[in-house]
Design a protein around this motif. Structure first.
Motif, mmCIF file in Angstrom:
data_model
loop_
_atom_site.group_PDB
_atom_site.id
_atom_site.type_symbol
_atom_site.label_atom_id
_atom_site.label_comp_id
_atom_site.label_asym_id
_atom_site.label_seq_id
_atom_site.Cartn_x
_atom_site.Cartn_y
_atom_site.Cartn_z
ATOM 1 N N LEU A 72 -4.797 6.009 -6.592
ATOM 2 C CA LEU A 72 -5.717 7.397 -7.482
ATOM 3 C C LEU A 72 -4.772 8.237 -5.701
ATOM 4 C CD1 LEU A 72 -8.749 5.612 -8.710
ATOM 5 C CD2 LEU A 72 -6.901 7.245 -9.236
ATOM 6 N N CYS A 73 -5.286 7.283 -4.317
ATOM 7 C CA CYS A 73 -4.960 8.253 -3.353
ATOM 8 C C CYS A 73 -3.504 9.490 -3.789
ATOM 9 C CB CYS A 73 -4.612 7.727 -2.227
ATOM 10 S SG CYS A 73 -6.556 7.063 -1.743
ATOM 11 N N GLY A 74 -2.439 8.274 -4.040
ATOM 12 C CA GLY A 74 -1.424 9.153 -3.985
ATOM 13 C C GLY A 74 -0.663 9.716 -5.151
ATOM 14 N N ALA A 75 -1.390 9.906 -6.481
ATOM 15 C CA ALA A 75 -1.981 11.011 -7.602
ATOM 16 C C ALA A 75 -2.573 11.762 -7.025
ATOM 17 C CB ALA A 75 -2.656 9.983 -7.981
ATOM 18 N N ALA A 76 -3.555 11.543 -6.044
ATOM 19 C CA ALA A 76 -4.111 13.443 -5.246
ATOM 20 C C ALA A 76 -3.848 13.749 -4.553
ATOM 21 C CB ALA A 76 -5.935 12.358 -5.528
ATOM 22 N N ALA A 130 4.769 10.055 -6.678
ATOM 23 C CA ALA A 130 5.683 11.124 -7.226
ATOM 24 C C ALA A 130 5.898 11.488 -8.415
ATOM 25 C CB ALA A 130 7.227 9.775 -6.333
ATOM 26 N N LEU A 131 4.643 10.083 -8.816
ATOM 27 C CA LEU A 131 4.434 10.569 -10.795
ATOM 28 C C LEU A 131 3.469 11.362 -10.973
ATOM 29 C CD1 LEU A 131 5.558 7.153 -11.497
ATOM 30 C CD2 LEU A 131 6.944 8.779 -11.312
ATOM 31 N N GLY A 132 2.639 11.193 -9.615
ATOM 32 C CA GLY A 132 1.183 12.456 -10.036
ATOM 33 C C GLY A 132 0.192 11.929 -11.010
ATOM 34 N N PRO A 133 -0.363 12.558 -11.428
ATOM 35 C CA PRO A 133 -1.464 11.860 -12.679
ATOM 36 C C PRO A 133 -0.743 11.323 -14.225
ATOM 37 C CG PRO A 133 -1.826 14.126 -12.036
ATOM 38 C CD PRO A 133 -0.607 14.375 -11.465
ATOM 39 N N GLU A 193 -11.644 4.695 -9.108
ATOM 40 C CA GLU A 193 -12.241 6.844 -8.760
ATOM 41 C C GLU A 193 -13.416 6.299 -8.904
ATOM 42 O OE1 GLU A 193 -9.542 8.766 -12.478
ATOM 43 O OE2 GLU A 193 -10.547 7.169 -13.465
ATOM 44 N N ARG A 194 -14.796 5.871 -9.345
ATOM 45 C CA ARG A 194 -16.013 6.365 -9.085
ATOM 46 C C ARG A 194 -16.269 5.993 -6.949
ATOM 47 N NH1 ARG A 194 -16.573 4.001 -13.745
ATOM 48 N NH2 ARG A 194 -16.792 1.950 -13.221
ATOM 49 N N LEU A 195 -15.287 5.086 -6.600
ATOM 50 C CA LEU A 195 -15.437 4.870 -5.363
ATOM 51 C C LEU A 195 -14.992 6.270 -4.517
ATOM 52 C CD1 LEU A 195 -16.335 2.769 -3.038
ATOM 53 C CD2 LEU A 195 -13.508 1.938 -3.226
ATOM 54 N N ASP A 233 1.065 -1.375 0.117
ATOM 55 C CA ASP A 233 -0.220 0.115 0.262
ATOM 56 C C ASP A 233 1.259 1.204 -0.203
ATOM 57 O OD1 ASP A 233 -2.355 -1.584 0.164
ATOM 58 O OD2 ASP A 233 -3.218 -0.918 2.488
ATOM 59 N N GLN A 234 1.872 1.308 0.930
ATOM 60 C CA GLN A 234 2.557 2.628 0.893
ATOM 61 C C GLN A 234 3.507 2.497 -0.738
ATOM 62 O OE1 GLN A 234 3.169 4.945 3.320
ATOM 63 N NE2 GLN A 234 0.928 2.996 4.269
ATOM 64 N N THR A 235 3.739 2.117 -1.083
ATOM 65 C CA THR A 235 4.565 1.648 -2.289
ATOM 66 C C THR A 235 3.887 2.311 -3.517
ATOM 67 O OG1 THR A 235 6.179 -0.195 -1.377
ATOM 68 C CG2 THR A 235 6.200 0.350 -3.666
ATOM 69 N N ALA A 236 2.614 1.651 -3.944
ATOM 70 C CA ALA A 236 1.616 2.419 -4.341
ATOM 71 C C ALA A 236 1.874 3.848 -3.797
ATOM 72 C CB ALA A 236 0.830 1.506 -4.146
ATOM 73 N N TYR A 237 1.422 4.325 -2.848
ATOM 74 C CA TYR A 237 1.074 5.563 -2.565
ATOM 75 C C TYR A 237 2.093 6.813 -3.105
ATOM 76 C CZ TYR A 237 -0.667 9.781 -0.052
ATOM 77 O OH TYR A 237 -0.606 11.055 0.324
#
Length: 221
Positions: free
Chosen positions: A125-129, A74-77, A97-99, A65-69
């Protein structure tokens, strides 16, 4: 793939569990739910320790989880744009995204329990947002704990029905089965407590103790 991973559990159980759960949280298509059920099943026969297996699985889940976030943060959208261009993963990203739009931080918990197939994409998505790390982590650790406990305990207590559990996991119904087990256990404890209270009251009534004393003792039980 599933058979190969399961065959490694008796020899390399803890490492297999840790790495598989970590990679699953990164959206690598591995049988994480089936692995956790199998780990519980192996624990029931003494091949591995249940609580150690669950602890290692939990650590792998959280590390993933932490790695994905962190990667998405870091890379963003740009990273999510690449995922959306993939025909294979775009539908899952859309569901995530809908959830997330409807539930906010609660989506992190839900995606780690009831709708776990979209969990990795919610992480990204949480990391990118740029969701606050504290909020993401709080929901993540609670959801991961529920998932690991549910699947691990179901595999442990229903080891003789591994084939049926595998089908439930593949159908995305494993958590529902785990919830049913937890609900049944809760009902049994509640019913046992009620019977115990009724027996105590009956015994004290037969002995002729004052009602007030009985009530005070009941409050202490």
């Amino acid at each position: 793939m599933t058979e190969t991973i399961l065959a490694l559990i008796p020899s390399y159980g803890l490492w297999v569990i840790f790495l598989t759960l970590l990679l699953c949280a990164l959206a690598v298509p591995l049988p994480g739910s089936m692995l956790m059920i199998a780990a519980g099943s192996f624990a029931s026969t003494g091949d591995i320790d249940l609580y150690l297996a669950m602890t290692v699985a939990y650590a792998g889940f959280i590390a993933g989880d932490q790695t994905a976030y962190g990667i998405a943060h870091a890379l963003g959208p740009r990273l999510m744009d690449r995922f959306r261009k993939s025909n294979k993963v775009a539908p899952m990203v859309g569901r995530a995204e809908r959830l997330l739009d409807r539930r906010g931080v609660l989506a992190v918990f839900l995606s780690h329990t009831i709708v776990s197939p979209v969990g990795p994409w919610v992480n990204y998505l949480c990391g990118a947002a740029r969701m606050k790390w504290v909020h993401f982590s709080a929901a993540s650790v609670v959801g991961a704990a529920c998932w690991v406990a549910a699947y691990g305990l179901v595999g442990y207590y229903f080891a003789d029905r591994l084939a049926e559990l595998a089908q439930l996991a593949n159908d995305g119904m494993g958590f529902i089965a785990a919830f049913a087990v937890a609900a049944g256990a809760g009902w049994w404890l509640w019913a046992s407590w009620r019977r115990y209270r009724e027996r105590i009251v009956a015994e004290e009534t037969a002995e002729g103790r004052p009602l007030q004393e009985m009530e005070e003792k009941g409050q202490k039980i």
